[in-house]
Enzyme design. Structure first.
Site, short mmCIF file in Angstrom:
data_model
loop_
_atom_site.label_atom_id
_atom_site.label_comp_id
_atom_site.label_asym_id
_atom_site.label_seq_id
_atom_site.Cartn_x
_atom_site.Cartn_y
_atom_site.Cartn_z
N ASP A 135 -17.56 -26.69 15.08
CA ASP A 135 -18.42 -26.89 16.41
C ASP A 135 -19.18 -28.11 16.27
O ASP A 135 -19.47 -28.63 15.30
CB ASP A 135 -19.34 -25.63 16.38
CG ASP A 135 -18.70 -24.24 16.76
OD1 ASP A 135 -17.49 -24.30 17.05
OD2 ASP A 135 -19.22 -23.23 16.67
N ARG A 185 -11.38 -29.96 20.69
CA ARG A 185 -11.83 -28.87 21.76
C ARG A 185 -12.89 -29.65 22.54
O ARG A 185 -13.76 -29.96 22.11
CB ARG A 185 -12.44 -27.84 21.02
CG ARG A 185 -13.12 -27.02 21.99
CD ARG A 185 -14.02 -25.89 21.22
NE ARG A 185 -13.38 -25.14 20.41
CZ ARG A 185 -13.94 -24.37 19.42
NH1 ARG A 185 -15.11 -24.49 18.84
NH2 ARG A 185 -13.17 -23.45 18.55
C1 LIG Z 1 -14.65 -21.85 23.07
C2 LIG Z 1 -15.63 -22.63 23.50
C3 LIG Z 1 -16.31 -23.55 22.27
C4 LIG Z 1 -17.72 -23.83 22.63
N1 LIG Z 1 -18.16 -24.58 21.55
C5 LIG Z 1 -19.02 -25.59 21.95
C6 LIG Z 1 -19.47 -26.47 20.85
O1 LIG Z 1 -18.97 -26.69 19.69
N2 LIG Z 1 -20.54 -27.16 21.14
C7 LIG Z 1 -21.47 -27.34 22.36
O2 LIG Z 1 -22.33 -28.02 22.74
N3 LIG Z 1 -20.83 -26.20 23.42
C8 LIG Z 1 -19.76 -25.51 23.18
N4 LIG Z 1 -19.37 -24.58 24.15
C9 LIG Z 1 -20.21 -24.35 25.36
C10 LIG Z 1 -19.92 -25.40 26.27
O3 LIG Z 1 -20.43 -26.80 26.02
C11 LIG Z 1 -20.65 -24.98 27.59
O4 LIG Z 1 -21.97 -24.73 27.39
C12 LIG Z 1 -20.28 -23.64 28.05
O5 LIG Z 1 -18.66 -23.60 27.99
C13 LIG Z 1 -20.17 -23.63 29.69
O6 LIG Z 1 -19.64 -24.54 30.21
P1 LIG Z 1 -18.19 -24.38 31.22
O7 LIG Z 1 -17.43 -25.37 30.95
O8 LIG Z 1 -17.90 -23.09 31.24
O9 LIG Z 1 -19.04 -24.94 32.90
P2 LIG Z 1 -19.96 -24.27 33.72
O10 LIG Z 1 -19.92 -25.24 34.87
O11 LIG Z 1 -21.19 -24.23 32.90
O12 LIG Z 1 -19.46 -22.96 34.15
C14 LIG Z 1 -18.44 -22.83 34.84
C15 LIG Z 1 -18.43 -21.20 35.40
O13 LIG Z 1 -18.19 -20.63 34.17
C16 LIG Z 1 -19.00 -19.26 34.10
N5 LIG Z 1 -19.85 -19.31 33.08
C17 LIG Z 1 -20.11 -20.48 32.35
N6 LIG Z 1 -20.99 -20.07 31.30
C18 LIG Z 1 -21.49 -18.95 31.41
C19 LIG Z 1 -22.29 -18.03 30.96
N7 LIG Z 1 -22.89 -18.20 29.81
N8 LIG Z 1 -22.32 -16.55 31.32
C20 LIG Z 1 -21.64 -16.44 32.23
N9 LIG Z 1 -20.53 -17.03 32.88
C21 LIG Z 1 -20.75 -18.35 32.71
C22 LIG Z 1 -19.71 -19.32 35.44
O14 LIG Z 1 -18.97 -18.57 36.23
C23 LIG Z 1 -19.72 -20.70 36.04
O15 LIG Z 1 -19.91 -20.94 37.19
C24 LIG Z 1 -18.23 -23.97 23.81
C25 LIG Z 1 -17.54 -23.37 24.88
C26 LIG Z 1 -16.42 -22.60 24.84
C27 LIG Z 1 -15.48 -22.07 25.83
#
Ligand SMILES: Cc1cc2nc3c(=O)[nH]c(=O)nc-3n(C[C@H](O)[C@H](O)[C@H](O)COP(=O)(O)OP(=O)(O)OC[C@H]3O[C@@H](n4cnc5c(N)ncnc54)[C@H](O)[C@@H]3O)c2cc1C
Length: 308
Positions: A135, A185
């Site tokens: 991560d 990722r």
């Molecule tokens: C497999 C995986 C591993 C990850 N590892 C890391 C990491 O190592 N370091 C790091 O900084 N971040 C990590 N993240 C988190 C990432 O950085 C984002 O904060 C998170 O994925 C929300 O961004 P999004 O791309 O979904 O887009 P967004 O624009 O934030 O969300 C798009 C849509 O997704 C849905 N959504 C998003 N988040 C949520 C929520 N919390 N609850 C409910 N619905 C939601 C909503 O419908 C939203 O409109 C990871 C995410 C995933 C999926």
């Protein structure tokens, strides 16, 4: 982009004590965390696998300043791999590992401790036909994490890494990472970062995500598209087709409990879809970041108190 007060709260020891002690918090946490223990994680893995989903497991914990705690986290991963193997669930599974949980922040030799623990976890994963992905935490840790990644990859080349589109440095980092076999990722980024290090506006982060997707899809590595954003998923699919990649030459990833219907739909459509499954008692920081990402989650959390 995310709510910065909630992200600050995610690192507050006082609030951690208060919020984790509230009995009502549990019901909301369960939406995002598979459970407190290994047995709950294994149940979640079985159910996801039954729906054609791949998994990456995160034994929750971060920011440890205690060497024995870092070793306990390493050992928890070793127990997890053994339990998955005993149940025939190990092959193709992945573990997600935070270096700050393995000792990276220990004063003095933190990076060396984290490397030693990460190597032990990667070796155990490899023995069971599994891989690990590191991560990425806040921007101050990126150089150290990429340094550890290089050393772990020297022995276990399939080791993946999360890269945050919101960081201004990311395109440069990706150019070094898009080589053959490199599992990357791509995430938007979940930490509160200063404007000097990261884009602040959602539109800028989204644009950076698309630029990074293009680099990954056109490169020689293995892109892991970690986003719940329908626009990013559609763009990733289009870029994959343009680059001559079939499903399985890249994969989608989402978090446990978020857009679960879409996770199953993508898998049913033939896409490789992996779900990030966090488990363990130390859920506070992870949970607060999920609240920060979406105001509706905070409202849901607060309503659970009012409606009681
Ligand atoms: C497999 C995986 C591993 C990850 N590892 C890391 C990491 O190592 N370091 C790091 O900084 N971040 C990590 N993240 C988190 C990432 O950085 C984002 O904060 C998170 O994925 C929300 O961004 P999004 O791309 O979904 O887009 P967004 O624009 O934030 O969300 C798009 C849509 O997704 C849905 N959504 C998003 N988040 C949520 C929520 N919390 N609850 C409910 N619905 C939601 C909503 O419908 C939203 O409109 C990871 C995410 C995933 C999926």
């Amino acid at each position: 982009m995310a709510n910065s007060s909630l992200l600050a709260a995610a690192r507050s020891a006082r609030l951690r004590e208060l919020i984790t002690a509230l009995p009502l918090t549990r019901g909301v946490v369960d939406r995002f965390v598979a459970g407190d223990d290994l047995a709950a994680a294994l149940d979640a893995v079985r159910e996801l696998r039954d729906h054609g989903l791949r998994v990456t497991l995160d034994h929750l914990g971060e920011d440890t300043l205690d060497r024995s705690q870092a070793e306990a986290t390493r050992d928890a991963y070793l127990r997890l791999f053994g339990a998955l193997a005993d149940r025939g669930l190990a092959a193709g599974a992945e573990a997600s590992v935070k270096l700050s949980a393995l000792g990276q922040a220990l004063p003095g030799d933190g990076e060396a401790v984290a490397l030693e623990n990460a190597l032990a976890v990667a070796a155990a994963a490899d023995r069971h036909g599994m891989t690990i992905t590191l991560d990425m935490e806040d921007h101050t840790t990126v150089d150290s994490t990429l340094g550890v990644l290089g050393k772990v990859r020297a022995e276990f080349p399939a080791t993946g890494v999360a890269i945050q589109a919101m960081l201004r440095r990311t395109e440069g980092d990706l150019r070094d990472l898009v080589h053959d076999g490199s599992r990357v990722r791509l995430v938007k980024g979940a930490y509160a970062e200063p404007a000097s290090a990261a884009y602040q506006a959602k539109a800028d982060v989204d644009r950076a995500y698309v630029r990074a997707l293009r680099l990954l899809m056109d490169g020689d590595g293995y892109p892991m598209v970690a986003s719940h954003d329908p626009r990013m998923i559609a763009i990733a699919k289009a870029l994959a087709v343009r680059a001559g990649r079939a499903p399985g030459d890249y994969e989608f990833q989402m978090l446990y409990g978020i857009r679960a219907g879409e996770q199953r739909r993508l898998a049913a459509d033939g896409e490789a879809m992996r779900v990030y499954v966090p488990y363990g008692a130390d859920w506070y920081g992870y949970f607060m970041r999920r609240l920060a990402e979406r105001p509706a989650n905070l409202a849901f959390f607060l309503r659970s108190f009012v409606s009681r």
